[in-house]
Design a protein around this motif. Structure first.
Motif, PDB file in Angstrom:
ATOM      1  N   LEU A 155      -0.983   7.885  -6.920  1.00 49.45           N
ATOM      2  CA  LEU A 155      -0.247   8.337  -8.105  1.00 49.45           C
ATOM      3  C   LEU A 155       1.020   7.483  -8.313  1.00 49.45           C
ATOM      4  CD1 LEU A 155      -0.592  10.544 -10.208  1.00 49.45           C
ATOM      5  CD2 LEU A 155       0.498  12.157  -8.629  1.00 49.45           C
ATOM      6  N   ASN A 156       1.785   7.288  -7.235  1.00 52.46           N
ATOM      7  CA  ASN A 156       2.989   6.457  -7.338  1.00 52.46           C
ATOM      8  C   ASN A 156       2.650   5.010  -7.666  1.00 52.46           C
ATOM      9  OD1 ASN A 156       4.916   8.367  -7.042  1.00 52.46           O
ATOM     10  ND2 ASN A 156       5.506   7.842  -4.946  1.00 52.46           N
ATOM     11  N   CYS A 157       1.507   4.554  -7.159  1.00 50.53           N
ATOM     12  CA  CYS A 157       1.057   3.192  -7.455  1.00 50.53           C
ATOM     13  C   CYS A 157       0.765   3.065  -8.947  1.00 50.53           C
ATOM     14  CB  CYS A 157      -0.175   2.876  -6.610  1.00 50.53           C
ATOM     15  SG  CYS A 157      -0.761   1.183  -6.773  1.00 50.53           S
ATOM     16  N   LYS A 158       0.135   4.092  -9.516  1.00 51.46           N
ATOM     17  CA  LYS A 158      -0.199   4.064 -10.959  1.00 51.46           C
ATOM     18  C   LYS A 158       1.069   4.181 -11.810  1.00 51.46           C
ATOM     19  CE  LYS A 158      -3.749   7.151 -10.559  1.00 51.46           C
ATOM     20  NZ  LYS A 158      -4.775   8.070 -11.039  1.00 51.46           N
ATOM     21  N   GLN A 181      -3.011   0.358  -3.978  1.00 45.39           N
ATOM     22  CA  GLN A 181      -2.587  -0.978  -3.557  1.00 45.39           C
ATOM     23  C   GLN A 181      -2.182  -1.853  -4.736  1.00 45.39           C
ATOM     24  OE1 GLN A 181      -5.894  -2.606  -1.373  1.00 45.39           O
ATOM     25  NE2 GLN A 181      -5.559  -1.248   0.388  1.00 45.39           N
ATOM     26  N   MET A 182      -1.114  -2.609  -4.532  1.00 44.41           N
ATOM     27  CA  MET A 182      -0.770  -3.623  -5.529  1.00 44.41           C
ATOM     28  C   MET A 182      -0.403  -4.932  -4.839  1.00 44.41           C
ATOM     29  SD  MET A 182       2.928  -2.298  -7.131  1.00 44.41           S
ATOM     30  CE  MET A 182       2.193  -1.058  -8.165  1.00 44.41           C
ATOM     31  N   GLU A 209       0.850  -1.187   0.000  1.00 44.03           N
ATOM     32  CA  GLU A 209       0.000   0.000   0.000  1.00 44.03           C
ATOM     33  C   GLU A 209       0.888   1.240   0.000  1.00 44.03           C
ATOM     34  OE1 GLU A 209      -3.893  -0.117   2.260  1.00 44.03           O
ATOM     35  OE2 GLU A 209      -2.790   1.386   3.418  1.00 44.03           O
ATOM     36  N   TYR A 210       0.734   2.076  -1.007  1.00 40.95           N
ATOM     37  CA  TYR A 210       1.556   3.287  -1.141  1.00 40.95           C
ATOM     38  C   TYR A 210       0.982   4.402  -0.277  1.00 40.95           C
ATOM     39  CZ  TYR A 210       3.901   1.228  -5.237  1.00 40.95           C
ATOM     40  OH  TYR A 210       4.642   0.426  -6.068  1.00 40.95           O
ATOM     41  N   LYS A 211       1.831   5.019   0.528  1.00 40.73           N
ATOM     42  CA  LYS A 211       1.395   6.094   1.437  1.00 40.73           C
ATOM     43  C   LYS A 211       1.475   7.472   0.767  1.00 40.73           C
ATOM     44  CE  LYS A 211       3.260   5.737   5.644  1.00 40.73           C
ATOM     45  NZ  LYS A 211       4.291   5.385   6.674  1.00 40.73           N
ATOM     46  N   ASP A 212       0.760   8.418   1.331  1.00 39.66           N
ATOM     47  CA  ASP A 212       0.783   9.785   0.799  1.00 39.66           C
ATOM     48  C   ASP A 212       1.987  10.594   1.317  1.00 39.66           C
ATOM     49  OD1 ASP A 212      -1.439   9.375  -0.707  1.00 39.66           O
ATOM     50  OD2 ASP A 212      -2.842  10.397   0.654  1.00 39.66           O
TER      51      ASP A 212
END
Lengths: 239, 239
Positions: B49-52, B78-79, B27-30
């Motif tokens: 955004l970073n996940c995308k 999430q990935m 899970e990417y945090k802000d």
């Protein structure tokens, strides 16, 4: 007088031209510096003492077929050496974790490495001699990979000779720093002093520090320790 | 719900167990951090955004036969990734001198290296991830030489793919930092996000910084730059 004009003055040595273009005169200073010269000190006779210690070490290296710049020792604190073009790397060999490596990796001083470790630092006082990897050295064009392999091999050989020499006189060679240069024949040879200024020596029985760490860490008995290293070496190399 | 208990929370990501022992949820945090988390910030939607961005990059790496941990992207930030045992090294690839290397060697940012340079940093927050040489890594037992050669080869391949991908969308890949791990089959695979948080991207025409340096150096337009990287990537990878 062999000594002509001053070519270079470093923290612990002066280098003079001589009448022979292939030879330089190296004069050992009494000053002691640490932490990139932020800490300064001296004791009378330190230059001559380091010159004598280096001489005994160069003689031992000669007997063990290590190529170096030393030609002969003159009176007091002076020696005659081959002129070389210095490779701009400080070469450090470690047998035991201590000093900057202990600090960087959060380890206690005294842990023996499985095998000797060779490190390179880029010689630049203004940058405080940064630690560099083989790939960084090659990328910056300071040396090629073959030269680095040669330096590691030579440094490893010197380490074996010194380690064994010091063990015989009850001292543990923890680590040392040296430099290499290319002489007129383009041979890569050891081209630096080897003295308690640039190595860590611990008494094998008591672990007492017998080197510049006594100055760095304000442990006292700096002069006495250098003297004792010289006296033990003198006895040891006479056997 | 795939997400089970929290395994690890880092500066920019959370890792959760899933129902499948071989898979993890990332899970990417802000939040944004710099200088070993001495500087902190955030912007809403940065994680997503970073996940995308990472997703588009992983897709491109897949097309280029690079092995990595990404399996699929879930909703939002999430990935799903393969579970790996992380090799404790930050692997940095540089095409252009910038950041810590520029500072350490006293060089200006922007000098292109003759060939890409791979560097290793030992992953340890308490020690501020020290820069280490291949020989130090081997001496400390963190990886053997064959593994380091493999990491350099893989990092070099990833660099080629990313460099070319970014060039097509008008961005210069200056450098990036990543990590590798061993999966259940003991394959060494790329096992980290690839986002503007951990790379330097400069606009090819204006040299405008489009990455975390905007946050590190208080240049403003952090969110806008991350957004633009995503939009350019989205267009570029659709072609």
């Amino acid at each position: 007088m062999l000594k002509k004009e001053l070519l270079y003055e470093g923290k612990a040595k002066k280098i003079f031209k001589t009448e022979n273009d292939l030879e330089l005169l190296m004069e050992y200073k009494d000053s002691l510096t640490a932490f990139n010269a932020l800490k300064k000190g001296e004791f009378a006779g330190k230059g001559a003492l380091n010159c004598k210690i280096s001489t005994l070490i160069f003689e031992t290296l000669s007997k063990n077929q290590v190529k170096h710049h030393w030609l002969k020792t003159l009176e007091g604190n002076q020696m005659l050496v081959q002129k070389t073009t210095i490779i701009p790397l400080e070469v450090v060999v470690r047998n035991v974790i201590a000093g900057s490596l202990a600090k960087k990796l959060g380890r206690k001083e005294g842990e023996t490495l499985v095998q000797p470790l060779v490190e390179f630092y880029y010689k630049d006082d203004a940058l405080a001699d940064p630690f560099v990897s083989d790939d960084q050295i090659v990328a910056m064009g300071w040396a090629d990979l073959a030269t680095l392999e040669h330096l590691k091999k030579e440094a490893g050989k010197i380490n074996q000779v010194l380690k064994s020499m010091f063990e015989k006189i009850g001292l543990k060679l923890v680590d040392f720093k040296t430099e290499f240069g290319r002489n007129a024949k383009q041979e890569i040879i050891l081209a630096d002093e080897i003295s308690p200024d640039c190595m860590r020596l611990w008494d094998l029985e008591t672990n007492k520090k017998m080197d510049k760490d006594r100055f760095r860490q304000d442990l006292g008995e700096v002069e006495e320790s250098y003297q004792e290293v010289y006296q033990r070496l003198q006895k040891g190399t006479q056997i």
